[in-house]
Design an enzyme around this catalytic site. Sequence first.
Site, PDB file in Angstrom:
ATOM      1  N   ARG A 104       0.846  -1.187   0.000  1.00  0.00           N
ATOM      2  CA  ARG A 104       0.000   0.000   0.000  1.00  0.00           C
ATOM      3  C   ARG A 104       0.875   1.229   0.000  1.00  0.00           C
ATOM      4  NH1 ARG A 104      -4.989   0.204   3.991  1.00  0.00           N
ATOM      5  NH2 ARG A 104      -3.505  -0.108   5.666  1.00  0.00           N
ATOM      6  N   THR A 108      -1.296   7.438  -0.703  1.00  0.00           N
ATOM      7  CA  THR A 108      -2.541   7.324  -1.480  1.00  0.00           C
ATOM      8  C   THR A 108      -3.354   6.099  -1.081  1.00  0.00           C
ATOM      9  OG1 THR A 108      -1.527   5.922  -3.157  1.00  0.00           O
ATOM     10  CG2 THR A 108      -1.346   8.313  -3.487  1.00  0.00           C
ATOM     11  N   ASP A 200      -2.071  -4.448  12.345  1.00  0.00           N
ATOM     12  CA  ASP A 200      -1.459  -4.809  11.064  1.00  0.00           C
ATOM     13  C   ASP A 200      -1.278  -6.330  11.023  1.00  0.00           C
ATOM     14  OD1 ASP A 200       0.608  -3.335   8.785  1.00  0.00           O
ATOM     15  OD2 ASP A 200       0.760  -5.498   9.168  1.00  0.00           O
ATOM     16  N   ASP A 203       2.331  -7.584  10.321  1.00  0.00           N
ATOM     17  CA  ASP A 203       3.231  -7.398  11.468  1.00  0.00           C
ATOM     18  C   ASP A 203       2.914  -8.390  12.584  1.00  0.00           C
ATOM     19  OD1 ASP A 203       4.798  -5.405  10.427  1.00  0.00           O
ATOM     20  OD2 ASP A 203       3.621  -3.766  11.296  1.00  0.00           O
TER      21      ASP A 203
END
Length: 209
Positions: A104, A108, A200, A203
């Site tokens: 990602r 944006t 996340d 992660d």
Amino acid sequence: MSSVTVIDHPLVQHKLTLMRNKNTSTGNFRKLATEISMLLGYEVTRDLPLNYEEIETPLTSMKAPVLEGKKVVLVSILRAGNGFLDGMLNIIPSARVGHVGLYRDPKTLGAIEYYLKLPKEFTDRDAIVVDPMLATGNSAVAAVNRIKQAKPKSIKFVCLLAAPEGIKHFHEQHADVPVYTAAIDDHLNDHGYIVPGLGDAGDRLFGTR
Ligand code: URA
């Protein structure tokens, strides 16, 4: 035509709660991802077609059901999708596996492809795309765009958590691809994280934070 199935099995919901808890260790999170993906995989493959084959049991012969057609293709959206592969492969051991690498853009939130490897003969195969988080939907849309170019027989998208915004965006582009998820959460925050979510997923799976 667009469909979303929330897999509300009590074992799935219990394991999801453990995964959401910020105190769950990396090792346990990874183990839970494997367990929960087996349960999700069980539901997602519920409608795979069967054929009947003549076999011999130790007692007699019979016509017994076997999966029809070519092997299923699992497509993992890197890197968090890999957290679902072990579990899915436990229940579909002969599946082929493809990978789509997308990250990602932090500004944006757009999906940028950095890797693609799909099985050569994809036509006539059913594809199951795995990514734990359907957040903005950008990665899911980009991955399915790619997979459609390979002309599979069908595509399903499996995740652990979905944001309403992600489902909407995904189905605006791919109304023909059903989504399977363990829960639909409240919203996305300004950084594109699902709230309440689980943080996340990459992660937490790989201990990189
Ligand atoms: N990806 C994640 O890993 N977590 C989110 O909440 C959203 C996207």
